[in-house]
Structures are given as structure tokens and as C-alpha cells.
Write a protein that holds these residues in place. Structure first.
Motif, PDB file in Angstrom:
ATOM      1  N   SER A  19       0.853  -1.185   0.000  1.00  0.00           N
ATOM      2  CA  SER A  19       0.000   0.000   0.000  1.00  0.00           C
ATOM      3  C   SER A  19       0.890   1.237   0.000  1.00  0.00           C
ATOM      4  O   SER A  19       1.074   1.891   1.020  1.00  0.00           O
ATOM      5  N   PRO A  20       1.471   1.596  -1.151  1.00  0.00           N
ATOM      6  CA  PRO A  20       2.430   2.705  -1.208  1.00  0.00           C
ATOM      7  C   PRO A  20       1.798   4.030  -0.799  1.00  0.00           C
ATOM      8  O   PRO A  20       0.593   4.239  -0.927  1.00  0.00           O
ATOM      9  N   CYS A  21       2.641   4.947  -0.296  1.00  0.00           N
ATOM     10  CA  CYS A  21       2.172   6.291   0.031  1.00  0.00           C
ATOM     11  C   CYS A  21       1.806   7.026  -1.261  1.00  0.00           C
ATOM     12  O   CYS A  21       2.353   6.756  -2.330  1.00  0.00           O
ATOM     13  N   VAL A  22       0.878   7.967  -1.156  1.00  0.00           N
ATOM     14  CA  VAL A  22       0.371   8.657  -2.344  1.00  0.00           C
ATOM     15  C   VAL A  22       1.365   9.703  -2.838  1.00  0.00           C
ATOM     16  O   VAL A  22       2.257  10.142  -2.105  1.00  0.00           O
ATOM     17  N   LYS A  23       1.182  10.104  -4.104  1.00  0.00           N
ATOM     18  CA  LYS A  23       2.014  11.145  -4.689  1.00  0.00           C
ATOM     19  C   LYS A  23       1.671  12.498  -4.060  1.00  0.00           C
ATOM     20  O   LYS A  23       0.530  12.744  -3.662  1.00  0.00           O
ATOM     21  N   LEU A  24       2.656  13.374  -3.982  1.00  0.00           N
ATOM     22  CA  LEU A  24       2.409  14.721  -3.477  1.00  0.00           C
ATOM     23  C   LEU A  24       1.664  15.538  -4.532  1.00  0.00           C
ATOM     24  O   LEU A  24       1.995  15.479  -5.719  1.00  0.00           O
ATOM     25  N   PRO A  25       0.646  16.310  -4.118  1.00  0.00           N
ATOM     26  CA  PRO A  25      -0.042  17.162  -5.090  1.00  0.00           C
ATOM     27  C   PRO A  25       0.874  18.288  -5.550  1.00  0.00           C
ATOM     28  O   PRO A  25       1.672  18.813  -4.775  1.00  0.00           O
ATOM     29  N   THR A  26       0.774  18.660  -6.813  1.00  0.00           N
ATOM     30  CA  THR A  26       1.649  19.698  -7.359  1.00  0.00           C
ATOM     31  C   THR A  26       0.889  20.966  -7.732  1.00  0.00           C
ATOM     32  O   THR A  26       1.485  22.025  -7.871  1.00  0.00           O
ATOM     33  N   ALA A  27      -0.421  20.859  -7.878  1.00  0.00           N
ATOM     34  CA  ALA A  27      -1.189  22.006  -8.374  1.00  0.00           C
ATOM     35  C   ALA A  27      -1.924  22.760  -7.265  1.00  0.00           C
ATOM     36  O   ALA A  27      -2.650  23.698  -7.546  1.00  0.00           O
ATOM     37  N   ARG A  28      -1.725  22.362  -5.988  1.00  0.00           N
ATOM     38  CA  ARG A  28      -2.456  23.001  -4.901  1.00  0.00           C
ATOM     39  C   ARG A  28      -1.485  23.446  -3.800  1.00  0.00           C
ATOM     40  O   ARG A  28      -1.340  22.779  -2.768  1.00  0.00           O
ATOM     41  N   PRO A  29      -0.814  24.575  -3.985  1.00  0.00           N
ATOM     42  CA  PRO A  29       0.096  25.067  -2.947  1.00  0.00           C
ATOM     43  C   PRO A  29      -0.668  25.538  -1.713  1.00  0.00           C
ATOM     44  O   PRO A  29      -1.743  26.131  -1.824  1.00  0.00           O
ATOM     45  N   CYS A  30      -0.113  25.270  -0.538  1.00  0.00           N
ATOM     46  CA  CYS A  30      -0.719  25.745   0.708  1.00  0.00           C
ATOM     47  C   CYS A  30      -0.403  27.228   0.911  1.00  0.00           C
ATOM     48  O   CYS A  30       0.701  27.689   0.597  1.00  0.00           O
ATOM     49  N   VAL A  31      -1.342  27.959   1.456  1.00  0.00           N
ATOM     50  CA  VAL A  31      -1.109  29.365   1.785  1.00  0.00           C
ATOM     51  C   VAL A  31      -0.263  29.473   3.044  1.00  0.00           C
ATOM     52  O   VAL A  31       0.608  30.344   3.153  1.00  0.00           O
ATOM     53  N   ARG A  32      -0.483  28.557   4.005  1.00  0.00           N
ATOM     54  CA  ARG A  32       0.249  28.575   5.282  1.00  0.00           C
ATOM     55  C   ARG A  32       0.924  27.227   5.500  1.00  0.00           C
ATOM     56  O   ARG A  32       0.313  26.183   5.291  1.00  0.00           O
ATOM     57  N   ALA A  33       2.159  27.279   5.931  1.00  0.00           N
ATOM     58  CA  ALA A  33       2.918  26.054   6.180  1.00  0.00           C
ATOM     59  C   ALA A  33       2.473  25.416   7.493  1.00  0.00           C
ATOM     60  O   ALA A  33       2.036  26.100   8.413  1.00  0.00           O
ATOM     61  N   PRO A  34       2.589  24.085   7.623  1.00  0.00           N
ATOM     62  CA  PRO A  34       2.316  23.423   8.895  1.00  0.00           C
ATOM     63  C   PRO A  34       3.254  23.947   9.987  1.00  0.00           C
ATOM     64  O   PRO A  34       4.423  24.266   9.718  1.00  0.00           O
ATOM     65  N   VAL A  35       2.749  24.014  11.219  1.00  0.00           N
ATOM     66  CA  VAL A  35       3.543  24.580  12.300  1.00  0.00           C
ATOM     67  C   VAL A  35       3.268  23.832  13.599  1.00  0.00           C
ATOM     68  O   VAL A  35       2.154  23.379  13.849  1.00  0.00           O
ATOM     69  N   LEU A  36       4.316  23.693  14.412  1.00  0.00           N
ATOM     70  CA  LEU A  36       4.211  23.164  15.762  1.00  0.00           C
ATOM     71  C   LEU A  36       4.264  24.351  16.721  1.00  0.00           C
ATOM     72  O   LEU A  36       5.242  25.107  16.722  1.00  0.00           O
ATOM     73  N   VAL A  37       3.219  24.519  17.534  1.00  0.00           N
ATOM     74  CA  VAL A  37       3.123  25.651  18.459  1.00  0.00           C
ATOM     75  C   VAL A  37       3.229  25.142  19.892  1.00  0.00           C
ATOM     76  O   VAL A  37       2.410  24.323  20.328  1.00  0.00           O
ATOM     77  N   ASP A  38       4.230  25.616  20.610  1.00  0.00           N
ATOM     78  CA  ASP A  38       4.307  25.368  22.045  1.00  0.00           C
ATOM     79  C   ASP A  38       3.520  26.474  22.754  1.00  0.00           C
ATOM     80  O   ASP A  38       3.645  27.658  22.400  1.00  0.00           O
ATOM     81  N   TYR A  39       2.723  26.091  23.753  1.00  0.00           N
ATOM     82  CA  TYR A  39       1.954  27.101  24.482  1.00  0.00           C
ATOM     83  C   TYR A  39       2.090  26.876  25.983  1.00  0.00           C
ATOM     84  O   TYR A  39       2.341  25.757  26.441  1.00  0.00           O
ATOM     85  N   GLY A  40       1.927  27.978  26.732  1.00  0.00           N
ATOM     86  CA  GLY A  40       2.041  27.904  28.186  1.00  0.00           C
ATOM     87  C   GLY A  40       3.154  28.801  28.692  1.00  0.00           C
ATOM     88  O   GLY A  40       3.610  29.714  27.979  1.00  0.00           O
ATOM     89  N   PRO A  41       3.628  28.577  29.919  1.00  0.00           N
ATOM     90  CA  PRO A  41       4.668  29.434  30.515  1.00  0.00           C
ATOM     91  C   PRO A  41       5.916  29.529  29.640  1.00  0.00           C
ATOM     92  O   PRO A  41       6.414  28.529  29.125  1.00  0.00           O
ATOM     93  N   GLY A  42       6.392  30.772  29.452  1.00  0.00           N
ATOM     94  CA  GLY A  42       7.595  30.994  28.673  1.00  0.00           C
ATOM     95  C   GLY A  42       7.386  31.018  27.176  1.00  0.00           C
ATOM     96  O   GLY A  42       8.359  31.144  26.421  1.00  0.00           O
ATOM     97  N   CYS A  43       6.130  30.907  26.728  1.00  0.00           N
ATOM     98  CA  CYS A  43       5.831  30.875  25.288  1.00  0.00           C
ATOM     99  C   CYS A  43       5.064  32.122  24.865  1.00  0.00           C
ATOM    100  O   CYS A  43       4.565  32.888  25.695  1.00  0.00           O
TER     101      CYS A  43
END
Length: 392
Positions: free
Chosen positions: A216-240
Motif C-alpha cells: 500500500s504505497p504512500c500517495v504522490k504529493l499534489p503539485t497544483a495546490r500550494p498551501c497558503v500557510r505552512a504546517p507549524v508546531l506551536v508550544d503554548y504555556g509558561p515561557g511561550c
């Protein structure tokens, strides 16, 4: 409430590989393989249209993994589908065929397969199926014994869509097991390769979690649909940059900015789900359009507003996200997922879970992590900031 762009595609909009899968003969056994966003569930629903009658009894049944996916599927076809969750319908099939209740293993949601198989083997003359045509979505998440039992009960016509890379249940089947139990000819297997759901950056992050299997191979990456915003990891809480309350307000304002968008918040457990749900419903905030729909689903509850055709915020657990689709997805409190760093199989299963969750997003995905806590999930996160940016 704002209507959302959420509907089945027109037949003329299908790709060549999708159209080939749609037009497979009604008789016989067929296996459709493809990763997230390839249109497997769409094809399964389109298949039901070829069987469905406006009046009278139905000769088919459409089976899905859980109740939330069942509701979403019914909504997509305005209720014109003979559909059910797989465990509930299997119990009914068994009772009809053998005139006895289906054996369970401790709870109503776990079937006693050894007892089931023995009863079928010893049955003198099981009644023939009422719905001989079976269409199955997310087929990898049903156990091998399920397929074996259906075949032994006399079911002969199957249309199964599945992806081995999306197995997230304790009881599941490999594609080989499905094909073996249903005696599916290799000529009746079609592989879908194009991703039509995710924009490119979301798909790239999902691929980082894909535990690729030759079956069950992984799918091809789409080429015609660019994202407006990149994925992000957000830390939240004290010191952030943000604390929890500020994050809740930002979520509500994001939903207010475009009321026609549906935001999915996928949580690791019920405690986290209830915390986010309560905060989103009660946090004081000034909004232009009023507080959005705040929805939730728990496997042990019935009823409630679960519509996917309107905007709002939907808070669910990871297990309930199978087969669903949102415009934006937040993976909340990723530091709370159980882990076993020394157990490769466990960590591969965790990767598959993140593969499924990330790929629910059409346009944007954000991972949320509480600061100051141990987060072994870091071990499976991509380090390349071109794939996953990090904000603190």
C-alpha cells in the motif's frame, strides 16, 4: 451558520483511475487501494448509487468503521444510502443467518470471533444474505475474521476500499488478508495514487509520518495546490508566546474570520477533548459573527449536531477522525499520546495515527504542545523546518 463547500464530485470530474474503479462490475469481489485524499470513500459512496433503489428493499449495504463516519457519509448523499457501522450490521447479519445472538467478548463492541466461526461452521443451513452486495469503507480497520465470517455466511459480492498505511485499530486486516479471505483476483484490485484533498505542504507533512508498505504505497504529493500557510508546531504555556486561554481565543477568532470553514481539533483522549470543548464554549471573546458552532463526538454518546456541511469547530478524539475531512486541523496536546520509544511496532503505529490525523486537513494543519512537559512524540516529528515550522 454558513454553508460549507462539501459535496460529492460530479462523475465527469473523476480521474481516469477513479472512473475505472467506479465502473468495476457490480458482481464479484473488488479491492480499491489508496492513501488519504485519493477518493476511496467517495468511490465507495458512488458505488452505492449504482445499487440504491428509491423504493422497496435494498440489495446492498454500505459499512463504515464508526458512527461519526456513518453520519458524514449519510449527509453527503442526503440520506439516500443503506448504511451502518460494521459491528452493528454484522451482529444483525449473524442473527438473521443463524437465528441466534452474535457472541461478544466482554463488551458489545468486541466480537468473540472464535465462537462466531465455530457457530457458522456447525450451522446446518444458514439463511442466505438479505443484502448480498457489501460495500466497505476503511476496510483495513475491520479484522480478518470479519471477512472470513461474511464469506462463510454466503456473501459473494464485495467492494472494499482500504489503505494498509492507515491502520489505527487493535483489530485490523492487511490487504493480503482481505484479498485472501474474499478470494479477490489481482485483476480486481485498483490502486489510486493521486491526492485530491490536501494542499502540498499538508501532504508533505503527512508523508513524513507514512510507514510505507509495499502492499500500500504512500500517495504522490499534489503539485497544483500550494498551501497558503505552512504546517507549524506551536508550544503554548509558561515561557511561550501564547498561553492556553490566548490560544482558545485565537481559535475562536479563526473560525469567526471565515464562518464557512470547518476546523477540526483532534485530541489524544477524552480529558483533553472535554477541556478544549469547555473552553471553546465558555471563553469570553468578542466576535463579529457570534460564537461559531462548537461540536463534539464521543463514541459512547448519541445525538447532537454533527453536520459537516456547515462551518464551525469540531472537537474529536483521534480514533474518531478516520475518513473525515476538515478545512483546518489542530492536533491538540500531542505531548499526551502514549508511547513506547523502545518498541518499534508501537512507534510505527503512532506514526500511522499522525499520518491519518494530519491528512484530515485540506488547507492547514497546526500541532499544539504544552510547554514544560516531556514530549517523546518529538522522536517522530520531522526536524526539517521546511516541512514543520516551530513557534514558541
Amino acid at each position: 451558520m454558513a454553508a460549507r463547500n462539501w459535496s460529492l464530485p460530479n462523475i465527469q470530474d473523476l480521474s481516469k483511475e477513479q472512473e475505472r474503479a467506479r465502473l468495476l462490475p457490480l458482481d464479484g469481489c473488488h479491492l480499491i487501494v489508496g492513501g488519504p485524499g485519493t477518493g476511496k470513500s467517495v468511490l465507495a459512496l458512488l458505488r452505492t448509487r449504482r445499487h440504491h433503489r428509491d423504493k422497496g428493499g435494498q440489495g446492498y449495504v454500505f459499512l463504515v468503521y464508526n458512527k461519526l463516519l456513518l453520519e458524514a457519509s449519510r449527509e453527503l448523499v442526503d440520506g439516500a444510502v443503506n448504511a451502518d457501522s460494521w459491528i452493528r450490521r454484522f451482529k444483525a447479519m449473524y442473527k438473521w443467518a443463524l437465528s441466534q445472538h452474535c457472541p461478544v467478548d466482554g463488551t458489545p463492541y468486541r466480537l468473540d470471533w472464535p465462537a462466531i466461526n465455530e457457530a457458522i461452521l456447525n450451522a446446518s443451513a444458514p439463511k442466505p444474505p438479505v443484502t448480498p452486495f457489501v460495500i466497505i469503507d476503511e476496510g483495513q480497520d475491520m479484522p480478518k475474521d470479519f471477512y472470513h465470517a461474511l464469506a462463510e455466511l454466503g456473501f459473494e459480492h464485495f467492494y472494499v476500499v482500504a489503505d494498509q498505511n492507515q491502520q489505527i485499530t487493535d483489530e485490523h486486516s492487511s490487504l493480503r488478508e482481505i484479498a485472501t479471505e474474499l478470494d479477490i483476483d489481482p485483476e480486481n484490485r485498483i490502486e489510486l495514487t493521486e491526492n485530491y484533498r490536501n494542499c502540498d505542504s499538508v501532504a508533505r507533512l503527512a508523508m513524513a509520518f507514512c510507514v510505507e508498505d509495499l502492499a500500500s504505497p504512500c500517495v504522490k504529493l499534489p503539485t497544483a495546490r500550494p498551501c497558503v500557510r505552512a504546517p507549524v508546531l506551536v508550544d503554548y504555556g509558561p515561557g511561550c508566546r501564547w498561553d492556553y486561554d490566548t490560544l482558545v481565543e485565537r481559535l475562536l477568532k479563526l473560525a469567526d474570520r471565515d464562518p464557512a470553514k470547518l476546523i477540526g481539533i483532534i485530541t489524544p483522549n477524552n480529558k483533553s477533548r472535554e477541556r478544549w470543548l469547555k473552553s471553546l464554549r465558555e471563553r469570553p471573546v468578542t466576535l463579529d459573527h457570534g460564537r461559531p458552532r462548537i461540536l463534539t463526538y464521543a463514541s459512547d454518546s448519541d445525538g447532537g449536531d454533527h453536520r459537516f456541511s456547515e462551518g464551525g469547530i469540531f472537537v474529536i478524539n483521534a480514533q474518531s477522525s478516520k475518513g473525515l475531512e476538515f478545512d483546518t486541523v489542530f492536533l491538540a496536546d500531542i505531548d499526551e499520546y502514549p508511547y513506547q520509544l523502545e518498541n518499534k511496532d508501537w512507534m510505527d503505529d503512532l506514526k500511522r495515527r499522525f499520518y491519518v490525523m494530519v491528512s484530515r486537513a485540506r488547507e492547514q494543519v497546526i500541532l499544539l504542545r504544552q510547554s514544560g512537559r516531556n514530549c517523546p512524540i518529538e522522536a517522530i516529528l520531522p526536524v526539517d523546518q521546511a516541512i514543520l515550522k516551530r513557534w514558541r
